[in-house]
Design an enzyme around this catalytic site. Structure first.
Site, short mmCIF file in Angstrom:
data_model
loop_
_atom_site.label_atom_id
_atom_site.label_comp_id
_atom_site.label_asym_id
_atom_site.label_seq_id
_atom_site.Cartn_x
_atom_site.Cartn_y
_atom_site.Cartn_z
N PHE A 290 8.31 -25.71 11.76
CA PHE A 290 9.66 -25.57 12.31
C PHE A 290 9.62 -24.69 13.56
O PHE A 290 9.06 -23.59 13.53
CB PHE A 290 10.61 -24.98 11.26
CG PHE A 290 11.99 -24.76 11.82
CD1 PHE A 290 12.78 -25.85 12.22
CD2 PHE A 290 12.52 -23.49 11.94
CE1 PHE A 290 14.05 -25.65 12.73
CE2 PHE A 290 13.79 -23.28 12.46
CZ PHE A 290 14.55 -24.36 12.86
N GLN A 291 10.21 -25.16 14.61
CA GLN A 291 10.28 -24.45 15.91
C GLN A 291 8.91 -24.08 16.46
O GLN A 291 8.74 -23.05 17.09
CB GLN A 291 11.19 -23.22 15.81
CG GLN A 291 12.63 -23.63 15.61
CD GLN A 291 13.63 -22.53 15.87
OE1 GLN A 291 13.34 -21.36 15.64
NE2 GLN A 291 14.82 -22.89 16.31
N MET B 44 23.61 -31.54 48.83
CA MET B 44 22.36 -31.81 49.53
C MET B 44 21.88 -33.23 49.26
O MET B 44 21.34 -33.91 50.14
CB MET B 44 21.30 -30.79 49.10
CG MET B 44 20.03 -30.85 49.92
SD MET B 44 20.35 -30.64 51.67
CE MET B 44 19.83 -28.96 51.92
N LYS C 296 4.23 -14.79 14.48
CA LYS C 296 5.13 -13.95 13.68
C LYS C 296 4.33 -13.03 12.76
O LYS C 296 4.65 -11.84 12.60
CB LYS C 296 6.08 -14.83 12.87
CG LYS C 296 7.16 -14.05 12.16
CD LYS C 296 8.22 -14.95 11.54
CE LYS C 296 9.33 -14.11 10.91
NZ LYS C 296 10.40 -14.92 10.35
N GLU D 148 17.98 -18.96 27.52
CA GLU D 148 16.71 -18.32 27.91
C GLU D 148 16.36 -18.56 29.37
O GLU D 148 15.68 -17.74 29.99
CB GLU D 148 15.57 -18.80 27.00
CG GLU D 148 15.66 -18.30 25.56
CD GLU D 148 16.51 -19.21 24.66
OE1 GLU D 148 17.16 -20.15 25.18
OE2 GLU D 148 16.52 -18.98 23.43
#
Ligand SMILES: Cc1ncc(C[n+]2csc(CCOP(=O)(O)OP(=O)(O)O)c2C)c(N)n1
Length: 573
Positions: free
Chosen positions: A110-111, A472, A160, A48
């Site tokens: 969940f999630q 760097m 949802k 993502e």
């Protein structure tokens, strides 16, 4: 229709033609109608974060709002880095995330992740939508908020059940956004005050920032420079806003800026800041920054003005509009003779050019590689960069001749930006050549999006500047930690094999290790247009980025090479 169908229809109505995303349980209802949309192309990323940076790249090259989509919990949190990046660089994107059922919010379902709470400080605005009837307004508002005023990321988190439930589709004729009224028209009095300061100034400088890029105010800038003859410096994000070849463009100021750009600010008696924010990478130690300068500060975001440096003349407005009005107001104005100042800076530019020493043994010089890519690809190409030494060399040595062709993580400095941003740029400008200049460290963060590019027909070209280290950071260890190279050796001389990795992802993999091979591989890459190409350049490990102002010190302490500073005594007017 369902909330999910309403969401897809809303996306179509706002003109979103591309969504970068990856599905999961809580956004699944939306992926179903999205499957049927002929107007919206969905590009399935591998991570993502890639979706977020791709949306940024797309937004940068099209001037439209970029869109990314993810599921709840880890899908949403994987977007966070890109959202923060877009926030810091004022890039207009809309992030759409699924959320658990509204009844489960707050139960550690969940999630579940409170992505609205998480992104509160790094979004311009965000919504949690739990009712299907609210979806069209939320999407319309999100796109409006992202694109207007100071652009930035907006998050729309949709439960949802809101996606699954039915409601009538009502498109808002008018957006209800209480308190949101960005001021785009500058105040006439402030313009008059600005003109007075400009008339009095002997050493004025146009200090141009990313705001000029975001408002695409390039013609206005060119006209202002022509009219006034005021020298220009452009920050990292504004490179290209005025062509490098313009005689009054003295390049990039700041920590790794050019001597004439840093000198111009330090010795100026008037800074005309246009869409720039006095970032610490530009100012160095604020107390000693541009000590003799009065400040005109024009910005669309009132919160920026006098935040870091007091503005004698604050101007709130769209920077293009500000320049147009300055232009008109300056028509009859009598400016000081700026010739001595211009000549002083020109002579500084001649005496302290930003160059490099080619390495002695037959090893590749990273600066030379990047210069050659720029010369062969030409100024019409779009260039994205990662973060690190290669980014600074790309800022200096690519041909920044066309505005808006330079994609870069300026404010956040996000490693992993390059590959997905280049992907988004190529989707937005499919006929253009898009090169990514990446480091071997950065590349290992998001190179998996090359698989996406190979499968989706997005033939970008990525140069991996392989100095076998987190260069760097290693440079700071060289300068400030006695050469104690704690955990910066990436051992990329051993693994991964970059060309093989590229081949494994459906790309062409090339490598150059000797100076004689550089042009050959660049030309080979230029000739391939049916697949992405990765070119590994094995470069010298100890090349350093110069000039440099050490963090927290005064810009007067700029070094042009180790222990070498300009002779400021000589430079004082
Ligand atoms: C996500 C992230 N982690 C850490 C850093 C700190 N950092 C800045 S530059 C840099 C090194 C980058 O190495 P590489 O990609 O190989 O580029 P080079 O400097 O060698 O050109 C690191 C670790 C960062 N900017 N972003």
């Amino acid at each position: 229709m369902t909330g999910a169908q309403a969401l897809v229809q809303a996306l179509e109505l706002v003109g979103a033609d591309t969504v970068f995303g990856l599905p999961g349980g809580t956004i699944l209802p939306t992926y179903d109608p999205l499957y049927d949309s002929e107007a919206v192309r969905h590009i399935l990323v591998r991570h993502e974060q890639g979706a977020g940076h791709a949306a940024q790249g797309y937004a940068m090259v099209t001037g439209k709002v970029g869109v990314c989509m993810a599921t709840s919990g880890p899908g949403a949190t994987n977007l966070v880095t890109a959202i923060a990046d877009a926030y810091m660089d004022s890039v207009p994107i809309v992030a759409i995330t699924g959320q658990v059922n509204s009844a489960a919010i707050g139960t550690d379902a969940f999630q579940e992740a409170d992505i609205r709470g998480i992104t509160m400080p790094i979004t311009k605005h965000n919504f949690l939508v739990t009712k299907p009837e609210d979806i069209p307004h939320a999407i319309a508002a999100a796109f409006h908020l992202a694109a207007t005023g100071r652009p930035g990321p907006v998050l729309v988190d949709i439960s949802k059940d809101a996606q699954q439930a039915e409601a009538e589709f009502v498109w808002p004729e008018q957006l209800d956004l209480p308190g949101y009224r960005p001021v785009t028209q500058p105040h006439a009095k402030q313009i008059r005050e600005a003109v007075k300061l400009i008339e009095a100034a002997h050493r004025p400088v146009l200090y141009v920032g990313g705001g000029v890029t975001k408002s695409r105010a390039y013609d206005e800038l060119a006209e202002l420079v022509e009219l006034t003859g005021i020298p220009v410096v452009t920050t990292l994000t504004a490179r290209g806003a005025i062509p490098d070849s313009h005689p009054l463009n003295f390049g990039m100021p700041g920590m790794h800026g050019t001597v004439p750009a840093v000198g111009a600010l330090q010795r100026s008696d008037l800074l005309i800041s246009l869409g720039a924010r006095f970032d610490d990478r530009v100012t160095g130690n604020l107390d000693s920054f541009a000590p003799d300068a009065k400040v005109i500060h024009a910005d669309i975001d009132p919160a920026e003005i006098s935040k870091n440096r007091y503005a004698d003349v604050p101007i709130v407005g769209d920077v293009g509009e500000v320049m147009r009005q300055l232009h008109t107001a300056l028509a009859g104005a009598e400016l000081q003779d700026l010739k001595p100042w211009q000549e002083r800076l020109q002579s500084m530019a001649e005496r302290y050019p930003t160059g490099w020493e080619p390495p002695v043994d037959d090893v590749l010089s990273p600066q030379q590689v990047i210069s050659r890519i720029g010369e062969i690809a030409g100024p019409d190409a779009y260039f994205a960069a990662g973060v690190g030494q290669h980014q600074m060399w790309a800022a200096h040595f690519l041909p920044h001749e066309r505005p808006g062709h330079w994609l870069n993580s300026g404010g956040a400095g996000t490693m992993g930006y390059c590959v997905p941003a280049a992907m988004g740029a190529k989707v937005g400008q499919p006929d253009a050549v898009v090169w990514g200049i990446d480091g071997d460290g950065c590349f290992q963060m998001t190179n998996q999006e090359l698989t996406t590019c190979a499968l989706e027909g997005i033939p970008i070209k990525i140069a991996v500047i392989n100095n076998q280290s987190l260069g760097m950071v290693r440079q700071w260890q060289t300068l400030f930690y006695d050469g104690r190279y704690s955990n910066t050796d990436l051992k990329t001389n051993m693994v991964p094999n970059f060309p093989k990795l590229a081949e494994a992802m459906g790309c062409v993999g090339l490598r150059a290790t000797h100076p004689d091979e550089v042009d050959e591989v660049i030309n080979q890459a230029m000739a391939i247009n049916d697949r992405p190409v990765v070119v590994e350049f094995v470069v010298h490990k100890d090349a350093m980025v110069w000039p440099m102002v050490a963090a927290g010190t005064s810009n007067d302490a700029i070094k042009i090479a180790r222990d070498m500073a300009p002779d400021w005594e000589d430079e004082i007017l």
